[in-house]
Each structure stands twice: as structure tokens, then as C-alpha cells.
Scaffold this active site. Structure first.
Site, mmCIF file in Angstrom:
data_model
loop_
_atom_site.group_PDB
_atom_site.id
_atom_site.type_symbol
_atom_site.label_atom_id
_atom_site.label_comp_id
_atom_site.label_asym_id
_atom_site.label_seq_id
_atom_site.Cartn_x
_atom_site.Cartn_y
_atom_site.Cartn_z
ATOM 1 N N ASP A 171 0.796 -1.224 0.000
ATOM 2 C CA ASP A 171 0.000 0.000 0.000
ATOM 3 C C ASP A 171 0.830 1.277 0.000
ATOM 4 O OD1 ASP A 171 -2.411 -1.334 -0.136
ATOM 5 O OD2 ASP A 171 -2.643 -1.473 2.022
ATOM 6 N N ASP A 196 2.769 1.089 -3.632
ATOM 7 C CA ASP A 196 1.850 1.054 -4.776
ATOM 8 C C ASP A 196 0.972 2.292 -4.859
ATOM 9 O OD1 ASP A 196 2.868 -1.421 -5.330
ATOM 10 O OD2 ASP A 196 1.112 -2.554 -4.683
ATOM 11 N N TYR A 222 -9.826 -0.869 2.935
ATOM 12 C CA TYR A 222 -9.236 -0.943 4.267
ATOM 13 C C TYR A 222 -8.896 0.433 4.816
ATOM 14 C CZ TYR A 222 -8.288 -5.614 6.139
ATOM 15 O OH TYR A 222 -8.392 -6.825 6.750
#
Length: 702
Positions: free
Chosen positions: A332, A335, A416
Site C-alpha cells: 500500500d 503502490d 481498508y
């Protein structure tokens, strides 16, 4: 990585430009971002279109910055440090990915390199929205959706995922899109939980051609087989928003009130610099596209402890071995970025009490400054009893409540949320805490499978891991440190240990860079130590110990792309020799990466890390075996790493915290109780007294 240099026009050395005094560690200002973009674009033809992935501070070399910081603290003359910007960008709609360094003081581009094939930049907000649009407007995708025979007015949603890596035709930069629909029975509800309605259609979008290049169908059974879309049986909704719940009525208000204000002080340094002081703590706060919050120059009572602290990387590998799920491993930070995904925090919701917010400036894909409000909240919180002792002979109790300073940021990564906080206390301890919440990633299923849990009719939440890497650049009373670990072992039975109860603690020095693990059976504890500074009480070296929770390491095997890419996920601790620029445990560019430029590779240099400038990467994580209770939104899972002083102080550093008193606390008694006499709360004792002639006699204190 290619080293083709972009042709730059010759510029005379015009000397330093005049500018408002800016601290070398302050994030870039809006004006600096705009200036850097202009300098990058000047050599190109005017019609060239750019896509900017990151425009952020190029941090000064440590060898230059350490003398600056010491002079700053000692009141000496500070050396000049030039401001530089780091820029990662594409020529839009091409695979031409570049990284550049711009000297903002000298107004020149110092380097501008096109990176090699297979090196890809992160996603950005504008690109993700564009990919959603491309997927949903594609005629082939629309034809497949039509086969589902969805009710009229149903809204279909696309969640673009970074494509991942498996070595099969994956060199071009792509997105794998997973499709969902909002509740067809409530089409006007834009906040409907679409993760309760996963579809079997998964388009793949090429970012250069901006087209759908393939449509995958998802397996829904217990094997790899797939089938074309068929008319869909629609399950009931599963909503998480308050208006869809029968809310409890017995929750009374809980107010966090500080009538005299907060005990911390935030000082602005220029436009973007922030210094925070609280209870003998001092540190600077930075913020950037990838790491989000960064702490610099962390000191306690003017003693050096940490040079730099930040979350370095994270990976969320999923357990489904079938195509295309086998590629799901979200990095995360690399990216996308913790900075660009940061929430605008709300007063009274994300933080309670007397709150101070910090805002930031990042960049859009077009290179414009992007103001981000309230990305960090700072507040104090009560942490229960800090220390206490009651003299049972007299009934006298000394008690101090622990107060903590919380520096918090929250990021949303599609489904999330991660609530990330540095937490300081009054005993010289620092904790880094992550709370994972949000919605589990879902996929359609017809059957129960051993790699996931059915959390809603026809909805599978696959098991997955969350593995984080916290980068610690220590400065324990100076920058020449070492890493050691203690272990507790039983003594063998002997004449000296006849009852077999003795045990000792041994210490092992980590001499060279490498990866290391906890051993709970031996109570292995890692410590960062300065061997040249001794504690005045016991003569032992000053240290900080790492208190990290044990967790299951990466389960993907060592030949997998997951393992090659997540270089940090196979050990609890990595230690490396310091090198400028080695910040990211999973490598600089994780999008469809192949590995080879992360912390495992650095550690494999086998460099000396004894009494030198070293860096410690601390890994921690969760094995998320999904459950029904995680849906439609999961309760917070909390994990934390702590750093605690060991022989660093000459006594408990929290002894000078004022005692807890009812006059300040103003607690209230809810129920009437009989007042008990004080004598019932202490136990009579017996004491021995030495007389004038040295005789000893005992007397009861009844």
C-alpha cells in the site's frame, strides 16, 4: 534500471537563489512544488504532457544534516544546506518513467533519468478514477455485465487493484479491476456497501493504451474452473452506516476535557516545518507522498535517541492460489502512498480532547500543489496508571497516572483503513501502533473453501496477512550504535544451583548486517546500544530495547513472487549499515516489482554494523483469518511496536510526574457506599529498630 540521461540545457552557475529561511527537513512548499515542475518541464517541447507520481523533499545527506542539527541544538553556526526536490513522473500515456533531482536553490535539474523497462511508478488518485471509468465504459465489459440480468438502475462499481506480479505477461503497467454492485434495492444510497455484492467479472486495464486488454472471469468453486456470467441471484444487503442500524440507547456521553489546554507545544518553522515539544520530548514532523508521517531528530531531555522514524513498507498477501487472486499482494505504501491516502480527520470523531491538526501539501498528477487538510492529529490521552506503590504498613499510596502524546494519521486504501500513531509517554518510551479496520476484500463464491470464510451469502473473504516494516534510524546518545540481543537461559543443575531454579541472561552482539528473528522460548530481546556511553549507576551501555510482537512470517514460499518482492516479510528484524536513500524495505518501486532492491538485498551485503551508523527495520503483523464478525466492517485489530530505555536513565524517568490527585482529576462516585475507615485499608506491620548500643528489638505497630 536504465541510466539513459535526459538531455539538459546548460545553465550557468548563478549561485543560490534568495528564499525565506526554510529548515532542511521541512516538506516542500506549494511554491517549491510549482518551481520544481517548471524546471523539469522547461527542456521538453511545450505540447509534452506529464503525469507526476511524486514531488517531494529530497532529504539532505545525513553527513551534511547531522552537523546542522547539532549546531541548531547547541546554538552554533549552522552550515548551508541546499533545498532539493525528488520527482517521479511519466510522459503521459507512455511507459517512459523518470526520476529526477531538482536543486531549488540553484534553479537547476541535477539529474533526470529514465528508468528501465519493468520499473513502474505507483498509482495516483486521478489515475485510479480514470481506470474505473475505462473498465466500466468498455463495450466488452458491459456485454458481460448484461449477462447477469441485474435489475434496472443497478450501479456497478469497479475497484482497481495494482496488477501484481507472477512473471506471466506482466511487464506492462496494468490494473486488475474487481467489479461489485451497490444494493439494487436502494439505488440512491451512494454509501451502500458494494463489497456485499461481488461479481465474477474482472477487467484488466493497460495504463499506456488506456484500454481494457482482457476480461477475466473469477473462479467461484473449490478449483480453478471458471464460467461465463449468468443471471445473478441477488443476496440481501449488509450495510455498516449508522442510519442502517438499530443503534444502542444506553451509551452515555464521555467527554475528554482539558480546562487549561494541552501540555504540548507545536512550533511552525516556515510554511511547512513543524516542531513538537512535550514532557521533555522534542522532534520534527514531516509528511510525504509515500510514508505519510515522518519523525526526525527525536530527543528526550535534549539527549539524542532517534534520527529518523517512519513506516517503511507494508504488504498484504492473500491466500487464494487461483488466477487472478494469486497476484493479490498489496504494497500500500509503495503502490499508492500513505500520504496521498491520508484522511481529512474530523474533530471529535477521529481524535478526542484538545486537538492540534497538521495539514500538508502534496501534488496532483498534473504537478499542481494539492493542499491536504488535517492529515495529522496531535492530542494527549490518559493511559491509566503509570506507576504506583502502596506502603502496606502505613497505608500511604504514591500513584502517578500515565499520560501519552499521540501523533496520528489515518489512511484509506480502497476497502481498508489503517490508523497509524506514534505514541510517546512520560517514561521515555515510544510506541508505534497500527489499528486495522475497514472492510475485508471480498469475492464471489458458491462453496466454502479452506483459504477463506463466507461472511455473507455468496461472499468470500479470503485469509490474508498484514506485514509492516518500521524503519528506525537510531541515534542513542550519538550515531555510532550497535544491535545486540539478550536471551534468558536456565542454569544447569549443579552444586551452585542444586534446586534447578536459577537462570541467567546472556548477550549476543550482531556484528554484520542481516535478518534476525525473535525467540519467545528464550525471551530474545533486541536492543540498540551505544557502547561508548555508560550508565552512571551500573556502568552498562545505554540502550533502547525493541518490544515487538511475534507474528507469522510470510507464508508464500521462497520461490514465489510474493517472497521476492516483500523483502522484509521473512524476519522480525533486519539491520543494515546506513546508506543515503535506502528508505523503503520493499524497494523503491513496488508496483509489479521483481525484488532485488529492498532490505534483504541490502542486508546481504554482510557489512559491519558494530559501533557504526546502522539502521534497524522492525517487522510486525497480523495473520487475518477472516470471520463473520469482520463484516460488513471489521472491529479494529491493534498491533504495536515499542521502544523502551534500558540503562539509559539513572532512575525511573517518570518519577517527577506530579501525583494523581482528585482535585485535578475530578472523578465522581456513581453509587453511594459506606465510608470505610482508613485503618481498614492498611495492614499493621512489625518493624525492627536498632538501639543506642546496637541492640535490635522488634515492636508491633498495632
Amino acid at each position: 534500471m536504465s541510466i539513459d540521461q535526459v538531455s539538459l540545457p546548460h545553465r550557468p552557475n548563478v549561485g543560490l537563489t534568495s528564499r525565506v529561511s526554510t529548515h532542511p527537513l521541512s516538506p516542500l512548499t506549494a511554491a517549491e512544488i510549482t518551481n520544481a515542475v517548471q524546471l523539469i518541464q522547461n527542456p521538453y517541447p511545450k505540447r509534452t504532457r506529464f503525469q507526476y507520481k511524486a514531488i517531494t523533499l529530497q532529504e539532505p545527506k545525513k553527513a551534511d544534516l547531522v552537523p546542522y542539527l547539532e549546531a541548531e541544538h547547541n546554538g552554533g553556526k549552522r552550515p548551508t544546506i541546499e533545498r532539493r526536490a525528488f520527482i517521479a513522473y511519466y510522459i503521459r500515456n507512455t511507459d517512459k518513467f523518470h526520476e529526477a533531482i531538482v536543486n531549488l536553490d540553484r534553479q537547476r535539474v541535477e539529474s533526470n533519468v529514465r528508468l528501465g523497462r519493468g520499473v513502474h511508478g505507483p498509482g495516483d488518485a486521478e489515475e485510479i478514477i480514470l481506470v474505473e471509468k475505462i473498465a466500466l465504459e468498455d463495450e466488452g465489459v458491459q456485454a458481460e455485465i448484461a449477462k447477469l440480468k441485474l435489475p434496472e438502475g443497478t450501479a456497478v462499481i469497479s475497484d482497481p487493484w495494482i496488477y501484481g506480479s507472477d512473471g506471466v505477461n506482466d511487464e506492462e503497467r496494468m490494473y486488475q479491476c474487481f467489479l461489485y454492485m451497490r444494493d439494487p434495492g436502494d439505488p440512491s444510497n451512494l454509501d451502500s456497501n458494494h463489497y456485499a455484492f461481488p461479481l465474477t467479472i474482472s477487467p484488466v486495464v493497460d495504463t499506456v493504451t488506456a484500454k481494457v486488454i482482457r476480461i477475466d472471469f473469477l473462479p467461484t468453486g473449490s478449483d480453478h474452473s471458471v464460467k461465463e456470467p449468468q443471471p445473478l441471484s441477488i443476496p440481501p444487503p449488509s450495510e455498516y452506516t449508522p442510519e442502517h442500524q438499530d443503534l444502542r440507547t444506553d451509551v452515555k456521553p464521555l467527554h475528554v476535557i482539558q480546562p487549561e489546554g494541552a501540555s504540548f507545544k507545536v512550533t511552525e518553522v516556515g510554511e511547512t516545518g513543524r516542531v513538537l515539544e512535550w514532557q521533555k520530548w522534542f522532534f520534527r514532523i514531516g509528511f510525504n507522498q509515500r510514508e505519510g508521517m515522518v519523525l526526525y531528530d527525536v530527543r528526550y531531555d535534549d539527549r539524542n535517541i532517534f534520527y529518523r522514524m517512519a513506516l517503511s513498507d507494508m504488504v498484504i498477501p492473500y491466500s487464494d492460489p487461483r488466477h487472478p487472486f494469486h497476484k493479490k499482494a498489496a504494497f500500500d505504501l509503495g503502490d499508492a502512498g500513505a500520504g496521498v491516502m491520508a484522511n481529512n480527520l474530523k474533530l471529535g470523531c477521529d481524535c478526542l480532547g484538545s486537538i492540534h491538526y497538521l495539514s500538508a501539501v502534496l501534488n496532483t498528477d498534473k504537478g499542481d500543489p494539492w493542499p491536504m487538510e488535517n492529515v495529522i492529529c496531535i492530542h494527549e490521552q490518559d493511559a491509566g496508571i503509570g506507576w504506583k506503590h502502596t506502603n502496606y504498613r502505613t497505608g500511604t499510596a504514591a500513584v502517578v497516572r500515565s499520560r501519552e502524546l499521540v501523533v496520528q494519521s489515518i489512511i484509506t486504501v480502497a476497502n481498508y483503513e489503517y490508523i497509524m500513531a506514534f505514541i510517546f509517554n512520560q517514561a521515555g518510551e515510544v510506541k508505534y501502533e497500527v489499528r486495522a479496520t475497514g472492510i475485508v476484500s471480498t469475492q464471489p463464491t458458491d462453496v466454502e473453501v479452506p483459504w477463506g470464510t463466507i461472511v455473507h451469502p455468496g461472499v468470500l473473504a479470503t485469509h490474508h496477512q498484514h506485514i509492516f516494516s518500521l524503519r528506525i534510524d537510531p541515534a542513542i546518545d550519538g550515531h555510532n550504535n550497535r544491535l545486540i540481543y539478550d536471551e534468558a537461559h536456565p542454569m544447569p543443575r549443579s552444586d551452585f544451583n542444586p534446586h534447578g531454579v536459577g537462570y541467567t541472561v546472556s548477550q549476543t552482539l550482531v556484528q554484520n548486517s542481516g535478518g534476525f528473528d525473535l525467540n519467545t522460548d528464550a525471551n530474545r530481546v533486541f536492543k540498540i546500544q551505544n557502547s561508548s556511553v555508560k550508565n552512571p549507576i551500573n556502568g552498562k551501555p545505554v540502550s533502547y530495547k525493541i518490544v515487538a510482537p511475534a507474528f507469522q512470517k510470510l507464508l508464500a514460499d521462497t520461490q514465489s513472487f510474493h517472497h521476492k518482492r516483500a523483502e522484509f516479510a521473512d524476519h522480525n528484524i533486519y539491520v543494515t549499515k546506513y546508506h543515503d536513500g535506502e528508505l523503503y524495505a520493499g524497494g523503491k518501486y513496488t508496483n509489479q516489482s521483481r525484488g532485488g532492491d529492498g532490505v534483504r538485498s541490502w542486508a546481504n551485503r554482510n557489512e559491519n554494523v558494530t559501533d557504526t551508523d546502522l539502521v534497524v527495520f522492525v517487522q510486525f503483523g497480523l495473520q487475518h483469518v477472516t470471520r463473520v464478525e469482520d463484516f460488513p466492517v471489521m472491529p479494529c485489530e491493534i498491533i504495536a511496536v515499542a521502544f523502551k530505555p534500558v540503562n539509559f536513565f539513572d532512575r525511573n524517568p517518570a518519577l517527577d510526574v506530579p501525583p494523581s490527585r482528585q482535585e485535578e482529576n475530578r472523578s465522581t462516585l456513581l453509587a453511594e457506599t459506606h465510608q470505610e475507615e482508613a485503618e481498614r485499608h492498611h495492614q499493621p506491620g512489625v518493624e525492627a529498630k536498632v538501639g543506642e548500643k546496637g541492640e535490635v528489638c522488634c515492636a508491633s505497630k498495632l
